[in-house]
Design an enzyme around this catalytic site. Sequence first.
Site, PDB file in Angstrom:
ATOM      1  N   GLY A  40       2.300   4.877  -0.720  1.00  0.00           N
ATOM      2  CA  GLY A  40       1.783   6.187  -1.304  1.00  0.00           C
ATOM      3  C   GLY A  40       2.908   7.048  -1.432  1.00  0.00           C
TER       4      GLY A  40
ATOM      5  NE  ARG B  94       4.773  15.448   4.774  1.00  0.00           N
ATOM      6  CZ  ARG B  94       5.775  15.231   5.114  1.00  0.00           C
ATOM      7  NH1 ARG B  94       6.632  15.855   4.561  1.00  0.00           N
ATOM      8  NH2 ARG B  94       6.196  14.122   5.934  1.00  0.00           N
TER       9      ARG B  94
ATOM     10  CB  CYS C 274      -3.664  34.962  11.641  1.00  0.00           C
ATOM     11  SG  CYS C 274      -4.050  36.225  10.385  1.00  0.00           S
TER      12      CYS C 274
ATOM     13  CE1 TYR D 114       2.010  14.580  10.601  1.00  0.00           C
ATOM     14  CE2 TYR D 114       2.503  15.330   8.259  1.00  0.00           C
ATOM     15  CZ  TYR D 114       1.833  14.877   9.311  1.00  0.00           C
ATOM     16  OH  TYR D 114       0.599  14.056   8.958  1.00  0.00           O
TER      17      TYR D 114
ATOM     18  CD  GLU E 140      -2.668  -1.457   2.892  1.00  0.00           C
ATOM     19  OE1 GLU E 140      -2.220  -0.333   3.699  1.00  0.00           O
ATOM     20  OE2 GLU E 140      -3.449  -2.112   2.899  1.00  0.00           O
TER      21      GLU E 140
END
Length: 419
Positions: free
Chosen positions: A276, A313, A344, A317, A274
Amino acid sequence: MSNLLSKEFNHFYLEDCNLNKIAEEIGTPCYIYSKKQILENYARLSEALAGIDHLICFAVKSNSNLSILKLFSELGSGFDTVSGGELLRVQSINADNNKVVFSGVGKNEDEILIGLRNGIHCFNIESEQELLFINKIAKDQNLTANISIRVNPNVDAKTHPYISTGLKENKFGIDQLDALKIYKQAASLSNISIKGIDCHIGSQITSFQSFNDAFKIIAELIINLESENIFIEHIDIGGGIGISYENESIPSLTEYAQIIRNTLGAFNKKIILEPGRLLIGNAGILLTKVQFTKDNQLKSFAIVDSAMNDLMRPSLYNAYHKIINLTHSDQNINKLFDIVGPICETGDFLGKDRTMNLNQNDLLAILDCGAYGFSMSSNYNTRPRAAEIMVDGNSYSIIRHRERFEDLIKNELSCLNQK
Ligand code: LLP
């Protein structure tokens, strides 16, 4: 510079398309994908897996644009989906349902019905209650649900804690110690057909030892299942292979394939993957323009026209994406810049402490944004989502129009008018 972009006479190209020209014609911010890079990524993985009976199921969540799904489908890929919406997306490109798996910890009744009625290859089960729920719905519909059990092997994927999924402390899967019991239960249910076993330990994995450890646990479980006369047809090993964002070294796909052969090869079963990020991550960039620059005594800021709503991202993270100046790439008057958006929040940044030469109106490319870029974007601050473009040789096409303000308010406007 990245492998994806090339430079000729002060112009940057993605394949044979001039990025400055695309920016002029389409405007910024926009996501741009290289078809060639996607094809290369898919071929590289397929080649590494040669000799292993396998099915690649592209993880739709990483990039769910219909044109991209269609491209994967044409390559023979199946799909890993995690919601009713993603299931419907793959229906809308006429994907082969026999190659569709449905993962996710909290599938609701409507979503399960979509999967059942379309006869998907497999539901990846994440809890005993979900198993019973799916059996009940299938029974009511007079259908049979094909299932795998997603096992949580309690293996550390050594990645960012938010995207680590294979530890006991994570919400995913069924504890490896309980898996046998749940399989036995599944075997006794009237409208369940056991097809496989599944595990996905996390994303952006750069230490393949974690895969090795997890697959070994799966292998042990398969042996235990067989001793209970439960036989499976496939082993779904999830996704998670990392890519290099900041020159990290990533083991080769040949190594990954060897781990599969060593740990699971003896069973002679179909391996479902699987992936990505591996297939789409390095194939996309986000083009953005510097609106303004300003300095203080500590550092400089480049305020660009994309933001955390376009690419989440970095904010979520603290992820690193390389940023290239496509306008002033050669000058060497460098300063320390934070590349920030107009939103903001102080958390709205795309790059921090980058030594660059940035000026008003410069065009920037944020690299490796093909996976979890657009698909995680939002309308925060009532910002329309960016356009998406696919480059193919010397031509490009829009694969998603830029949202308009009207798109954003239409579901509210109709309510206003009711009053
Ligand atoms: N299968 C399952 C069940 C998953 O949950 C995921 C990703 C994949 C496959 C695909 O993983 P990949 O091959 O892309 O690593 N938003 C985060 C990543 C979240 C991944 C969630 N699950 C990011 O931007 O890094």
